[in-house]
Design a protein around this motif. Structure first.
Motif: not given
Length: 205
Positions: A130-148
């Motif tokens: 997360s950045d200074a404003y609490g935003n996060y991004a994870i790119a390049g994922l394939k559709p499906g089920e993930y554990k975060l």
């Protein structure tokens, strides 16, 4: 050699590429960590380093969004790693009681790998933060089920990444709030400058 491809399919120039990991026994270079000064951009989107000893590494690219891929370097071989940011971007905010939280590590693993052995689970890890404003991004994922999951907060959730450009998922971290007043047991008066620490139940420290 690290090749970085952006979400638009074009090479990502002037990025920052780093590596962290452990050299194989007999490898030179100590811990094997390598910042952006280890890599030279030989052409737009292509970065090369000849400084890393043989070993297992994570290649990290913090922009345009933070992402990583595993790499194994062997003696006498050229290792080529492609970081392709095309695919679905999982994004959102990291919140604690509605307040944005900066500098929180965010980790995604395919659900099929999350329950596997430690090494396989680690190798499938895709990270963000997360950045200074609490935003996060994870790119390049394939559709499906993930554990975060997150660090340092103890948070886990199952997320479905849809077959579209972006999947938005806000992370609401667990945690309560303890409030009170420190007083002198004899006089009942408030104690100025007192230090208060939390100790988990059942621990002696």
């Amino acid at each position: 050699v690290v090749v970085v491809i952006g979400a638009d399919g074009q090479p990502v120039a002037k990025s920052f590429v780093g590596m962290i990991g452990s050299p194989f026994p007999g490898g030179k270079g100590g811990t094997g960590n390598c910042g952006g000064d280890c890599f030279k951009e030989t052409e737009p989107g292509t970065y090369e380093s000849r400084l890393m000893p043989p070993g297992n590494y994570m290649v990290m690219v913090p922009r345009p969004v933070f992402t990583n891929r595993k790499a194994e370097i062997r003696v006498g071989e050229t290792t080529r790693v492609t970081i392709d940011l095309r695919g679905v971007t999982l994004k959102g905010r990291v919140l604690l009681r509605g307040t944005p939280q900066p500098d929180v590590g965010v980790f995604a693993r395919p659900q099929s790998k999350a329950e596997a052995g430690t090494q396989e689970s680690f190798e499938s890890l895709i990270t963000g933060g997360s950045d200074a404003y609490g935003n996060y991004a994870i790119a390049g994922l394939k559709p499906g089920e993930y554990k975060l999951s997150t660090w340092p907060s103890n948070y886990e959730a199952a997320v479905t990444v849809l077959d579209q450009t972006e999947t938005v998922f806000d992370i609401n971290l667990p945690g309560g709030e303890i409030r009170g007043r420190v007083v002198n047991a004899l006089t009942g008066e408030g104690v100025e400058g007192a230090s208060v620490a939390r100790v988990d139940a059942g621990k002696d420290e």
